[in-house]
Design a protein around this motif. Structure first.
Motif, mmCIF file in Angstrom:
data_model
loop_
_atom_site.group_PDB
_atom_site.id
_atom_site.type_symbol
_atom_site.label_atom_id
_atom_site.label_comp_id
_atom_site.label_asym_id
_atom_site.label_seq_id
_atom_site.Cartn_x
_atom_site.Cartn_y
_atom_site.Cartn_z
ATOM 1 N N THR A 181 0.903 -1.089 0.079
ATOM 2 C CA THR A 181 0.015 -0.162 -0.073
ATOM 3 C C THR A 181 0.858 1.133 -0.012
ATOM 4 O O THR A 181 1.782 1.394 0.710
ATOM 5 N N GLY A 182 0.571 1.926 -0.940
ATOM 6 C CA GLY A 182 1.838 3.322 -1.123
ATOM 7 C C GLY A 182 1.088 4.468 -0.559
ATOM 8 O O GLY A 182 -0.275 4.571 -0.611
ATOM 9 N N PHE A 183 1.769 5.426 -0.098
ATOM 10 C CA PHE A 183 1.381 6.800 0.507
ATOM 11 C C PHE A 183 2.092 7.812 -0.096
ATOM 12 O O PHE A 183 3.301 7.591 -0.334
ATOM 13 N N VAL A 184 1.599 8.809 -0.305
ATOM 14 C CA VAL A 184 2.325 9.841 -1.542
ATOM 15 C C VAL A 184 2.256 11.359 -0.752
ATOM 16 O O VAL A 184 1.446 12.004 -0.431
ATOM 17 N N GLY A 185 3.812 11.670 -0.641
ATOM 18 C CA GLY A 185 4.029 12.927 -0.417
ATOM 19 C C GLY A 185 3.523 13.504 1.019
ATOM 20 O O GLY A 185 3.018 12.693 1.873
ATOM 21 N N LYS A 186 3.689 14.744 1.524
ATOM 22 C CA LYS A 186 3.482 15.347 2.800
ATOM 23 C C LYS A 186 2.058 14.887 3.468
ATOM 24 O O LYS A 186 1.846 14.705 4.389
#
Ligand code: NAP
Ligand code: GLV
Length: 313
Positions: free
Chosen positions: A172-177
């Protein structure tokens, strides 16, 4: 012509290996006699200030480091010369080995059983299966993705955090601030494999540690940093390990290396220190990589693994 400018490693050995693999390329070292304007490639590690003096016909700078933060900060870095960084199967394998060893050690409560052994205490606690443990990897580049695949193969739940979106099976990917806090809230073991840039400097700090999940691992969340010392605030790590905000930490890199003798980290029982050895490749595999980079470029193909100087990695 290729100029070697390698400090703190065996430059002569690299010169021999590269000479064998690139018989048609003149290879020189700093003490040799040569015309600076004949140098097309310069291969550097911990370069001195004058390294680029007179190199007016450079086609590329080759970096022995996979991380190029120090090179990008060089005061005399030529502006428009591409930098090729080190990307190598052996280095990647070694980093994967380091990450797997440290994740397993913390998941299996090594610190707790070590303490119990010292106290001759037979205290049964059964660590959960790996599929209950959530490992969060910061940085899903060459090293982060490889570590993620290995951990997925061992059954861990793996989340990742990167600048741009990734599609990696099982992860599972999470992106950016904007997604950092949700990522942290779902992380029992945090693995840092980011490059050091102005955006990631000192990112591993006390407020960040307080956002990690507190229910997954018995002793509290764990930090593993194998990227750069500039990512971490060591006073905050010492505080977090002492007050229980972090259950344990494995650190391979430090703000100042070698780690000064008076650092409190040496004394903290649940802090596992290694001296920046997670993944340094050997000259055999490294020389064949850089020889290939030069050979292909001389045959008109684009350079491999070129750094984006504006992004900083
Ligand atoms: P890489 O391929 O360049 O990957 C970097 C990853 O970090 C990418 O996924 C990138 O996102 C992500 N990233 C960069 N800036 C970010 C930000 N501000 N927010 C979120 N994600 C960000 O690097 P690598 O080859 O995997 O190497 C990583 C680092 O490991 C190196 O820079 C080096 O410092 C360190 N290292 C340490 C050792 C050791 O022995 N301890 C050995 C080798 C390397 P995108 O994918 O979206 O671009
Ligand atoms: C080592 O730390 C590297 O960046 O290659």
């Amino acid at each position: 012509m290729l100029l070697l400018h390698l400090n703190t490693v065996d430059e002569e050995f690299w010169a021999k290996q590269l000479g064998r693999l690139l018989p048609n390329m003149g290879i020189v070292r700093r003490g040799d006699t040569f015309n600076a304007s004949d140098i097309q490639y310069v291969f550097v590690w911990k370069p001195q200030k004058n390294v680029f003096d007179g190199l007016t016909n450079l086609k590329a700078i080759l970096s022995l480091g996979a991380g190029v933060d120090a090179l990008l900060a060089h005061p005399n870095l030529p502006e428009n010369t591409p930098i090729v960084r080190f990307v190598d199967d052996e280095l990647t394998q070694c980093m994967g080995d380091y990450v797997v060893a440290n994740v397993s050690m913390h998941h299996r409560c090594f610190s707790q059983y070590r303490t119990d052994q010292k106290a001759k205490s037979w205290t049964q606690f059964f660590p959960p299966p790996s599929w209950d443990i959530r490992v969060g990897i910061m940085g899903l580049g060459v090293l982060g993705q490889d570590a993620a695949m290995r951990l997925l193969g061992l059954g861990y739940q793996v989340n990742g955090w990167s600048r741009s979106e990734k599609t990696i099976k099982g992860l599972t990917g999470f992106v950016g601030k904007s997604e950092l806090d949700i990522f942290l809230a779902q992380t029992d073991i945090l693995v840092n494999l980011l490059p050091l840039t102005p955006d990631t400097q000192s990112i591993l700090n006390y407020p960040l540690f307080t956002k990690l999940c507190r229910t997954g691992l018995k002793g509290g969340p764990v930090l593993i940093n194998a990227a750069r010392g500039g990512h971490q605030v060591e006073a905050d790590i010492a505080r977090a390990l002492t007050d229980g905000t972090l259950g344990a930490a494995s650190l391979d890199v430090f703000e100042v290396e070698p780690l000064p003798k008076d650092s409190p980290l040496w004394q903290i029982e649940n802090c596992y220190i290694t001296p920046h050895i997670a993944a340094i490749s050997n000259p055999e595999s490294g020389a064949s990589y850089f020889a290939r980079v030069i050979r292909e470029h001389e045959n008109g193909r684009p350079l491999l693994n070129v750094v984006d100087n504006r992004r900083g990695y």
